[in-house]
Design an enzyme around this catalytic site. Structure first.
Site, mmCIF file in Angstrom:
data_model
loop_
_atom_site.group_PDB
_atom_site.id
_atom_site.type_symbol
_atom_site.label_atom_id
_atom_site.label_comp_id
_atom_site.label_asym_id
_atom_site.label_seq_id
_atom_site.Cartn_x
_atom_site.Cartn_y
_atom_site.Cartn_z
ATOM 1 N N TYR A 221 0.726 -1.323 -0.278
ATOM 2 C CA TYR A 221 0.142 0.415 0.062
ATOM 3 C C TYR A 221 1.249 1.543 0.232
ATOM 4 O O TYR A 221 2.066 1.619 0.976
ATOM 5 C CB TYR A 221 -0.622 -0.238 1.220
ATOM 6 C CG TYR A 221 -1.900 -1.572 1.311
ATOM 7 C CD1 TYR A 221 -3.262 -1.357 1.143
ATOM 8 C CD2 TYR A 221 -1.770 -2.131 1.895
ATOM 9 C CE1 TYR A 221 -4.003 -2.528 1.330
ATOM 10 C CE2 TYR A 221 -2.209 -3.553 2.522
ATOM 11 C CZ TYR A 221 -4.058 -3.022 1.469
ATOM 12 O OH TYR A 221 -4.389 -4.192 1.786
ATOM 13 N N HIS A 229 -6.173 1.927 -1.110
ATOM 14 C CA HIS A 229 -6.377 0.346 -1.504
ATOM 15 C C HIS A 229 -4.727 -0.026 -1.638
ATOM 16 O O HIS A 229 -3.971 1.111 -2.263
ATOM 17 C CB HIS A 229 -6.967 0.155 -2.854
ATOM 18 C CG HIS A 229 -8.474 0.236 -2.483
ATOM 19 N ND1 HIS A 229 -8.953 -0.919 -2.255
ATOM 20 C CD2 HIS A 229 -9.255 1.159 -3.095
ATOM 21 C CE1 HIS A 229 -10.318 -0.558 -2.109
ATOM 22 N NE2 HIS A 229 -10.544 1.452 -2.325
ATOM 23 N N LYS A 260 -4.286 -4.216 -9.302
ATOM 24 C CA LYS A 260 -3.467 -4.375 -8.952
ATOM 25 C C LYS A 260 -1.993 -4.427 -9.807
ATOM 26 O O LYS A 260 -2.029 -5.824 -11.044
ATOM 27 C CB LYS A 260 -2.966 -5.480 -7.706
ATOM 28 C CG LYS A 260 -4.172 -4.778 -6.881
ATOM 29 C CD LYS A 260 -4.148 -5.380 -5.421
ATOM 30 C CE LYS A 260 -5.523 -5.123 -4.828
ATOM 31 N NZ LYS A 260 -6.041 -3.707 -4.649
#
Length: 284
Positions: A221, A229, A260
């Protein structure tokens, strides 16, 4: 000094003050693993103890901020200790009884105030019921409900459950540099790689948590996970351990589907940590 209690590889922090210091001062997240005393059957919100990743516990130990301890098996009490223990139990029982009497008094006072506030409504309701039954209306206010004794059931008594004490019992320090039943990670190649990756990313200012729910070792993070997020899914690759192509493709596609970046982490021959990020070019 923060005490981290280890049990078969699980690193637990029982003190609320220590858990707060770990998050605010050292930027380590951990996971709350305990049930709440008032709602033990739910798992939406959890409480102490705070369970740390092995890498988090080792980092705190290396920084000199914490010590790893484990409980010593209970031994028979000596003659002098038995009387001391009995006096402590008696004092605890007396304190419980005093707490019960205090809660009984407060509950009775609160009930009396509520009934006094609703006395007129209660009297009106009783008069209507007497009228419906054809009984003669009684002009005298019935105060039997107000005068009735109130007893607080022992099962409704609020009890404080201590989760941390100044002297939690007999403990001994655990040497995290050598493997043991309480700390089996020392010297394991996978743990060493994970720890070096964890420390490198933590040293760059990132927050990290466990990444098993996304198929990786860590979630990375840019700030506190309560506000951000994760940007990366870190997948640690120990030296000499093959990474099948199908596993690599699966990890990359999963990372893309949850927006991601997959971060492949490994160590070079000189010990430096190397990072390789993977993204699908069609989404650029």
């Amino acid at each position: 000094m923060i005490q981290i209690h280890v049990l078969q590889g699980a690193a637990l922090v029982w003190s609320a003050e220590d858990a707060r210091e770990i998050r605010e001062r050292f930027r380590l997240v951990g996971t709350l693993a305990g049930a709440l005393a008032r709602k033990p059957r739910q798992n939406t919100r959890l409480g102490l103890p705070l369970q740390l990743l092995p890498e988090e516990a080792r980092l705190l130990a290396e920084l000199g901020a914490a010590v790893l301890v484990t409980s010593i098996e209970t031994q028979l009490l000596a003659e002098g200790e038995e009387s001391t223990q009995a006096s402590k139990v008696e004092a605890y029982q007396q304190e419980l009884e005093e707490n019960y009497q205090e809660q009984q008094r407060l509950a009775a006072a609160e009930r009396g105030a509520l009934l006094a506030q609703l006395a007129d409504h209660i009297a009106e309701g009783r008069a209507r019921r007497r009228e419906q039954r054809g009984e003669t209306a009684d002009a005298v206010k019935d105060s039997g409900l107000l005068d009735s004794p109130f007893v607080l059931p022992h099962g409704s008594m609020m009890v404080q459950l201590p989760t941390a004490q100044c002297h939690p019992g007999r403990v001994k320090q655990v040497d995290w540099t050598s493997p043991s039943p309480a700390w089996p990670y020392a010297g394991h190649p996978a743990h060493e790689t994970r720890y070096q990756v964890f420390r490198e990313l933590w040293g760059r200012g990132y927050y990290l948590s466990g990444g098993s729910k996304f198929g990786g070792d860590f979630l990375v993070y840019p700030g506190d996970p309560l506000r951000f997020h994760a940007h990366y899914i870190a997948l640690c690759c120990p030296p000499g351990t093959p990474l099948p192509l199908c596993a690599l493709v699966a990890a990359a596609r999963l990372g893309t589907s949850v927006k991601k970046t997959l971060l492949l982490c490994s160590q070079s021959t000189d010990g430096a940590v190397l990072f390789t990020s993977l993204q699908w070019s069609g989404l650029q």
